[in-house]
Write an enzyme that holds these catalytic residues in place. Structure first.
Site, PDB file in Angstrom:
ATOM      1  N   GLY A  16      -5.489   4.347   3.115  1.00  8.93           N
ATOM      2  CA  GLY A  16      -5.206   4.444   4.550  1.00  8.93           C
ATOM      3  C   GLY A  16      -4.973   3.119   5.243  1.00  8.93           C
ATOM      4  N   SER A  17      -4.415   2.129   4.522  1.00 12.88           N
ATOM      5  CA  SER A  17      -4.176   0.857   5.216  1.00 12.88           C
ATOM      6  C   SER A  17      -3.023   0.972   6.216  1.00 12.88           C
ATOM      7  CB  SER A  17      -3.938  -0.281   4.225  1.00 12.88           C
ATOM      8  OG  SER A  17      -2.678  -0.181   3.623  1.00 12.88           O
ATOM      9  N   ASN A  18      -2.014   1.789   5.919  1.00  9.80           N
ATOM     10  CA  ASN A  18      -0.952   1.994   6.915  1.00  9.80           C
ATOM     11  C   ASN A  18      -1.483   2.761   8.120  1.00  9.80           C
ATOM     12  OD1 ASN A  18       1.888   0.978   6.185  1.00  9.80           O
ATOM     13  ND2 ASN A  18       1.095   1.752   4.226  1.00  9.80           N
ATOM     14  N   ARG A  69       2.865  25.860  -3.346  1.00 14.20           N
ATOM     15  CA  ARG A  69       3.212  24.783  -2.423  1.00 14.20           C
ATOM     16  C   ARG A  69       3.614  25.317  -1.058  1.00 14.20           C
ATOM     17  NH1 ARG A  69       7.695  20.422  -4.082  1.00 14.20           N
ATOM     18  NH2 ARG A  69       9.136  21.846  -3.072  1.00 14.20           N
ATOM     19  N   MET A  94       0.554  11.815  -0.996  1.00 10.63           N
ATOM     20  CA  MET A  94       1.057  11.865  -2.368  1.00 10.63           C
ATOM     21  C   MET A  94       1.580  13.229  -2.804  1.00 10.63           C
ATOM     22  SD  MET A  94       0.993   8.799  -3.125  1.00 10.63           S
ATOM     23  CE  MET A  94       1.431   8.827  -4.870  1.00 10.63           C
ATOM     24  N   ARG A  95       1.587  14.189  -1.902  1.00 12.59           N
ATOM     25  CA  ARG A  95       2.135  15.508  -2.252  1.00 12.59           C
ATOM     26  C   ARG A  95       3.587  15.605  -1.837  1.00 12.59           C
ATOM     27  NH1 ARG A  95      -0.657  20.064  -3.368  1.00 12.59           N
ATOM     28  NH2 ARG A  95       0.862  21.423  -2.392  1.00 12.59           N
ATOM     29  N   ASN A 111       8.353   8.355   6.930  1.00 13.37           N
ATOM     30  CA  ASN A 111       7.599   7.925   5.750  1.00 13.37           C
ATOM     31  C   ASN A 111       7.783   6.425   5.573  1.00 13.37           C
ATOM     32  OD1 ASN A 111       6.131   8.217   3.276  1.00 13.37           O
ATOM     33  ND2 ASN A 111       8.063   8.085   2.152  1.00 13.37           N
ATOM     34  N   HIS A 113       7.861   3.514   2.474  1.00 13.82           N
ATOM     35  CA  HIS A 113       7.975   3.410   1.018  1.00 13.82           C
ATOM     36  C   HIS A 113       8.085   1.933   0.641  1.00 13.82           C
ATOM     37  CE1 HIS A 113       8.837   4.840  -3.017  1.00 13.82           C
ATOM     38  NE2 HIS A 113       9.761   3.897  -3.083  1.00 13.82           N
ATOM     39  N   ASP A 149      12.279  10.359  -0.919  1.00 15.65           N
ATOM     40  CA  ASP A 149      12.590   9.022  -0.385  1.00 15.65           C
ATOM     41  C   ASP A 149      14.088   8.824  -0.136  1.00 15.65           C
ATOM     42  OD1 ASP A 149       9.834   8.363  -0.594  1.00 15.65           O
ATOM     43  OD2 ASP A 149      10.101   7.823  -2.693  1.00 15.65           O
TER      44      ASP A 149
HETATM   45  C1  GRF Z   1       1.902   2.385   0.621  1.00 17.37           C
HETATM   46  O1  GRF Z   1       2.362   1.370  -0.214  1.00 17.37           O
HETATM   47  C2  GRF Z   1       3.037   3.277   1.033  1.00 17.37           C
HETATM   48  O2  GRF Z   1       4.249   2.605   1.170  1.00 17.37           O
HETATM   49  C3  GRF Z   1       3.110   4.233  -0.114  1.00 17.37           C
HETATM   50  O3  GRF Z   1       1.767   4.488  -0.463  1.00 17.37           O
HETATM   51  C4  GRF Z   1       0.985   3.357  -0.106  1.00 17.37           C
HETATM   52  C5  GRF Z   1      -0.118   3.844   0.785  1.00 17.37           C
HETATM   53  O4  GRF Z   1      -1.048   2.839   1.077  1.00 17.37           O
HETATM   54  N1  GRF Z   1       3.864   5.410   0.261  1.00 17.37           N
HETATM   55  P1  GRF Z   1      -2.123   3.030   2.208  1.00 17.37           P
HETATM   56  O5  GRF Z   1      -2.910   4.312   1.884  1.00 17.37           O
HETATM   57  O6  GRF Z   1      -1.423   3.147   3.519  1.00 17.37           O
HETATM   58  O7  GRF Z   1      -2.998   1.835   2.122  1.00 17.37           O
END
Ligand code: GRF
Length: 207
Positions: A16-18, A69, A94-95, A111, A113, A149
């Site tokens: 969850g860093s983003n 799904r 991740m799904r 999203n 990426h 993507d």
């Molecule tokens: C990030 O690198 C994002 O681009 C990718 O998954 C990673 C998630 O990282 N889709 P975080 O959970 O936000 O730290």
């Protein structure tokens, strides 16, 4: 916090860093968005804890509880609709999301990426970049369509790939750009400055 800010839902499976970068941006008075819910498909996701710490509703939706799904996606849509988000942000979710979900949020689903798309979509983009031998990689924030993507690109930033880079070191350099780009893309969306024209996303200048 003003009530008319854009309502964000963030979907995350991992650390969850983003999400953290988005929450940090939302803490600034002049930022035109706020997170109203965090949803994860993993109960142990640090992202859920991060959301809760900030006083944001954090919801775990267990994929094992749904037959397929489509059923999961429909529940996800219904869960999000309760929070009336104006924008749904995937942040390390991740799904794969099917047409039932993507169609419900078309044009309102983003999203991030960690590559310069269309290079290296899907899993392990840093590994793909290192194996290919590119000299430059980076981060992309894009609208989501039915592909993996493949949606229209909103913002990109490049970083150099160094000869001694590992997946970890490259990933850390790109992550810093993700954390900068994602809040910026959200701001542009919230300010009504993004227009999708076919494959292109036009960014309107402020007047
Ligand atoms: C990030 O690198 C994002 O681009 C990718 O998954 C990673 C998630 O990282 N889709 P975080 O959970 O936000 O730290």
């Amino acid at each position: 916090m003003s009530a008319d800010r854009l309502r964000l839902a963030v979907l995350a499976s991992g650390r969850g860093s983003n999400l953290g970068a988005i929450l940090d941006a939302c803490r600034r008075d002049e930022f035109p968005a706020r997170v109203v819910v965090v949803v994860s498909d993993r109960e142990s996701a640090a992202a859920l804890e991060r959301g809760r710490r900030e006083g944001v509703d954090a919801v775990f939706l267990d994929p094992k509880a749904y037959g397929d799904r489509t059923a999961y996606d429909q529940t996800l849509v219904a869960t999000l609709e309760r929070y009336r988000p104006g924008l749904v942000c995937l942040a390390g979710f991740m799904r794969l999301l099917g047409p039932a979900f993507v169609g419900a949020w078309a044009g309102r689903l983003m999203n991030v990426h960690p590559s310069l798309l269309p290079a290296f979509p899907g899993l392990h983009p840093h590994r793909q970049a290192l194996q290919y031998g590119v000299k430059v990689s980076g981060a992309t924030v894009h609208f989501v369509d039915d592909g993996v993507d493949t949606g229209p690109v909103i913002l990109q930033a490049s970083v150099s790939v160094r000869p001694d880079d590992s997946e970890d070191s490259l990933s850390a350099r790109i992550l810093a750009e993700e954390h900068r780009l994602y809040p910026e893309a959200i701001r542009l969306f919230a300010e009504g400055r993004l227009a999708i024209a076919g494959r292109r996303v036009l960014v309107k200048e402020t007047t």
